[in-house]
Scaffold this motif. Sequence first.
Motif, PDB file in Angstrom:
ATOM      1  N   SER A  16       0.927  -1.085  -0.180  1.00  0.00           N
ATOM      2  CA  SER A  16      -0.310   0.470   0.147  1.00  0.00           C
ATOM      3  C   SER A  16       1.150   1.386   0.206  1.00  0.00           C
ATOM      4  O   SER A  16       2.192   1.277   0.423  1.00  0.00           O
ATOM      5  CB  SER A  16      -1.011   0.122   1.513  1.00  0.00           C
ATOM      6  N   LEU A  17       0.586   2.264  -0.506  1.00  0.00           N
ATOM      7  CA  LEU A  17       0.565   3.126  -0.626  1.00  0.00           C
ATOM      8  C   LEU A  17       0.046   4.506  -0.371  1.00  0.00           C
ATOM      9  O   LEU A  17      -0.713   4.582  -0.668  1.00  0.00           O
ATOM     10  CB  LEU A  17       1.647   3.647  -1.813  1.00  0.00           C
ATOM     11  N   LEU A  18       0.225   5.931  -0.348  1.00  0.00           N
ATOM     12  CA  LEU A  18      -0.553   7.295  -0.337  1.00  0.00           C
ATOM     13  C   LEU A  18       0.213   8.070  -0.427  1.00  0.00           C
ATOM     14  O   LEU A  18       1.973   8.364  -0.465  1.00  0.00           O
ATOM     15  CB  LEU A  18      -0.777   7.723   1.520  1.00  0.00           C
ATOM     16  N   LEU A  19      -0.497   8.244  -2.092  1.00  0.00           N
ATOM     17  CA  LEU A  19       0.461   9.380  -3.015  1.00  0.00           C
ATOM     18  C   LEU A  19       0.223  10.778  -1.898  1.00  0.00           C
ATOM     19  O   LEU A  19      -0.482  11.441  -1.174  1.00  0.00           O
ATOM     20  CB  LEU A  19      -0.880   9.462  -4.441  1.00  0.00           C
ATOM     21  N   GLY A  55      -8.084   5.913   1.312  1.00  0.00           N
ATOM     22  CA  GLY A  55      -7.145   6.557   0.220  1.00  0.00           C
ATOM     23  C   GLY A  55      -5.935   6.458  -0.259  1.00  0.00           C
ATOM     24  O   GLY A  55      -4.746   6.931  -0.574  1.00  0.00           O
ATOM     25  N   LEU A  56      -5.230   4.998   0.730  1.00  0.00           N
ATOM     26  CA  LEU A  56      -3.937   3.706  -0.279  1.00  0.00           C
ATOM     27  C   LEU A  56      -4.543   3.376  -1.589  1.00  0.00           C
ATOM     28  O   LEU A  56      -5.099   2.754  -1.213  1.00  0.00           O
ATOM     29  CB  LEU A  56      -3.623   3.324   0.780  1.00  0.00           C
ATOM     30  N   GLN A  57      -3.747   3.353  -2.199  1.00  0.00           N
ATOM     31  CA  GLN A  57      -3.541   2.268  -3.767  1.00  0.00           C
ATOM     32  C   GLN A  57      -3.012   0.731  -2.931  1.00  0.00           C
ATOM     33  O   GLN A  57      -1.941   1.432  -1.544  1.00  0.00           O
ATOM     34  CB  GLN A  57      -2.526   3.254  -4.431  1.00  0.00           C
ATOM     35  N   MET A  58      -4.081   0.470  -2.729  1.00  0.00           N
ATOM     36  CA  MET A  58      -3.246  -1.070  -2.320  1.00  0.00           C
ATOM     37  C   MET A  58      -3.738  -2.533  -3.668  1.00  0.00           C
ATOM     38  O   MET A  58      -3.893  -2.063  -3.971  1.00  0.00           O
ATOM     39  CB  MET A  58      -3.948  -1.610  -1.637  1.00  0.00           C
ATOM     40  N   THR A  59      -1.741  -3.214  -3.351  1.00  0.00           N
ATOM     41  CA  THR A  59      -1.910  -4.056  -4.234  1.00  0.00           C
ATOM     42  C   THR A  59      -2.212  -5.632  -4.056  1.00  0.00           C
ATOM     43  O   THR A  59      -1.502  -5.667  -2.355  1.00  0.00           O
ATOM     44  CB  THR A  59      -0.744  -4.310  -4.766  1.00  0.00           C
ATOM     45  N   ILE A  60      -3.027  -6.645  -3.703  1.00  0.00           N
ATOM     46  CA  ILE A  60      -3.022  -7.807  -3.090  1.00  0.00           C
ATOM     47  C   ILE A  60      -2.403  -8.795  -3.849  1.00  0.00           C
ATOM     48  O   ILE A  60      -3.400  -9.026  -5.318  1.00  0.00           O
ATOM     49  CB  ILE A  60      -4.155  -8.008  -2.497  1.00  0.00           C
ATOM     50  N   ALA A  81       9.461   0.260 -10.424  1.00  0.00           N
ATOM     51  CA  ALA A  81       7.662   1.099  -9.431  1.00  0.00           C
ATOM     52  C   ALA A  81       8.956   1.433  -8.047  1.00  0.00           C
ATOM     53  O   ALA A  81       8.673   2.521  -7.608  1.00  0.00           O
ATOM     54  CB  ALA A  81       6.816   0.242  -9.561  1.00  0.00           C
ATOM     55  N   MET A  82       9.434   0.319  -7.862  1.00  0.00           N
ATOM     56  CA  MET A  82       9.472   0.139  -6.521  1.00  0.00           C
ATOM     57  C   MET A  82      10.740   1.789  -6.145  1.00  0.00           C
ATOM     58  O   MET A  82      11.327   2.377  -4.637  1.00  0.00           O
ATOM     59  CB  MET A  82      10.258  -0.577  -5.619  1.00  0.00           C
ATOM     60  N   LYS A  83      11.697   1.904  -6.971  1.00  0.00           N
ATOM     61  CA  LYS A  83      13.118   3.335  -7.126  1.00  0.00           C
ATOM     62  C   LYS A  83      11.720   4.567  -7.195  1.00  0.00           C
ATOM     63  O   LYS A  83      12.500   5.351  -6.262  1.00  0.00           O
ATOM     64  CB  LYS A  83      13.409   2.984  -8.045  1.00  0.00           C
ATOM     65  N   GLN A  84      10.453   4.236  -6.878  1.00  0.00           N
ATOM     66  CA  GLN A  84       9.698   5.815  -7.299  1.00  0.00           C
ATOM     67  C   GLN A  84       8.972   5.765  -6.131  1.00  0.00           C
ATOM     68  O   GLN A  84       8.657   6.759  -5.947  1.00  0.00           O
ATOM     69  CB  GLN A  84       9.089   5.299  -8.553  1.00  0.00           C
ATOM     70  N   LEU A  85       9.261   5.215  -5.144  1.00  0.00           N
ATOM     71  CA  LEU A  85       8.008   5.073  -3.604  1.00  0.00           C
ATOM     72  C   LEU A  85       8.673   6.006  -3.022  1.00  0.00           C
ATOM     73  O   LEU A  85       7.402   6.999  -2.833  1.00  0.00           O
ATOM     74  CB  LEU A  85       8.796   4.178  -2.920  1.00  0.00           C
ATOM     75  N   LYS A  86       9.715   6.699  -2.879  1.00  0.00           N
ATOM     76  CA  LYS A  86       9.613   7.827  -1.950  1.00  0.00           C
ATOM     77  C   LYS A  86       8.968   9.046  -2.815  1.00  0.00           C
ATOM     78  O   LYS A  86       8.829  10.127  -2.031  1.00  0.00           O
ATOM     79  CB  LYS A  86      10.950   8.370  -1.134  1.00  0.00           C
ATOM     80  N   SER A  87       9.459   9.374  -3.727  1.00  0.00           N
ATOM     81  CA  SER A  87       9.181  10.600  -4.781  1.00  0.00           C
ATOM     82  C   SER A  87       7.686  10.843  -5.149  1.00  0.00           C
ATOM     83  O   SER A  87       7.457  11.710  -5.195  1.00  0.00           O
ATOM     84  CB  SER A  87       9.640  10.149  -6.361  1.00  0.00           C
ATOM     85  N   ILE A  88       6.909   9.502  -5.206  1.00  0.00           N
ATOM     86  CA  ILE A  88       5.586   9.568  -5.350  1.00  0.00           C
ATOM     87  C   ILE A  88       4.593   9.965  -4.336  1.00  0.00           C
ATOM     88  O   ILE A  88       4.192  10.418  -4.004  1.00  0.00           O
ATOM     89  CB  ILE A  88       5.013   8.646  -6.321  1.00  0.00           C
ATOM     90  N   SER A  89       5.152   8.791  -2.968  1.00  0.00           N
ATOM     91  CA  SER A  89       4.465   8.425  -1.642  1.00  0.00           C
ATOM     92  C   SER A  89       5.188   9.308  -0.494  1.00  0.00           C
ATOM     93  O   SER A  89       6.052   9.729  -0.215  1.00  0.00           O
ATOM     94  CB  SER A  89       4.095   6.781  -1.484  1.00  0.00           C
ATOM     95  N   SER A  90       3.769   9.663   0.656  1.00  0.00           N
ATOM     96  CA  SER A  90       4.244  10.141   1.142  1.00  0.00           C
ATOM     97  C   SER A  90       4.090   8.877   2.576  1.00  0.00           C
ATOM     98  O   SER A  90       4.378   9.345   4.241  1.00  0.00           O
ATOM     99  CB  SER A  90       3.429  10.502   2.150  1.00  0.00           C
ATOM    100  N   TYR A  91       3.936   7.569   2.563  1.00  0.00           N
ATOM    101  CA  TYR A  91       3.767   6.626   3.284  1.00  0.00           C
ATOM    102  C   TYR A  91       3.336   5.612   2.509  1.00  0.00           C
ATOM    103  O   TYR A  91       2.550   5.567   1.432  1.00  0.00           O
ATOM    104  CB  TYR A  91       2.161   6.726   4.113  1.00  0.00           C
ATOM    105  N   ALA A  92       4.291   4.057   3.386  1.00  0.00           N
ATOM    106  CA  ALA A  92       4.062   3.041   2.286  1.00  0.00           C
ATOM    107  C   ALA A  92       3.583   1.847   3.646  1.00  0.00           C
ATOM    108  O   ALA A  92       5.023   2.267   4.700  1.00  0.00           O
ATOM    109  CB  ALA A  92       4.995   3.114   1.126  1.00  0.00           C
ATOM    110  N   LYS A  93       3.251   1.078   3.657  1.00  0.00           N
ATOM    111  CA  LYS A  93       3.040   0.244   3.834  1.00  0.00           C
ATOM    112  C   LYS A  93       3.430  -1.348   3.407  1.00  0.00           C
ATOM    113  O   LYS A  93       2.628  -1.152   2.711  1.00  0.00           O
ATOM    114  CB  LYS A  93       1.792   0.076   5.593  1.00  0.00           C
ATOM    115  N   ILE A  94       3.664  -2.497   4.176  1.00  0.00           N
ATOM    116  CA  ILE A  94       3.753  -4.014   3.333  1.00  0.00           C
ATOM    117  C   ILE A  94       3.146  -4.671   4.321  1.00  0.00           C
ATOM    118  O   ILE A  94       3.691  -4.836   5.185  1.00  0.00           O
ATOM    119  CB  ILE A  94       5.211  -4.104   2.239  1.00  0.00           C
TER     120      ILE A  94
END
Length: 138
Positions: A16-19, A55-60, A81-94
């Motif tokens: 999951s991540l929050l844009l 409000g999170l985008q999630m993949t299952i 995609a993982m390399k972009q995580l910090k540039s597009i999101s303020s929160y991520a949880k796995i």
Amino acid sequence: MSAIATSGTYYVSVTSLLLKSFLMAPKFMYYTSPAFREAAVAPGNLLCTTAGYNGLQMTITVWESKDKMREYYMGGAHAAAMKQLKSISSYAKIHGYFTDEMPTDASAIEEWKVGGRVVHGDPNPLFGDQLAIDQRIK
């Protein structure tokens, strides 16, 4: 919720991540759409779906084994995609877990809320992170 299992019929991965803002949506889609398509046809993948939660985008994704998930995770579009995580999101949880039953979106999200690990941003009770916050206070 079950105790932490080290084996089971299926391995489930919930990400999951929050844009940071809606302005990040095009970049998010540019990187995640190919990763999602690759996951759907990856060897060992049994289910690939998206969900939303507060409000999170999630993949299952559901896999034949943890090893099959790792093979997918380490390469191709997912790595980009993982390399972009910090540039597009303020929160991520796995969260990844084993189960003997094919999960529903709701059951996978419940497992993620309780067992997930915040990998970017601060714990947030809105996303089930109260336990993490409580542990920091002690």
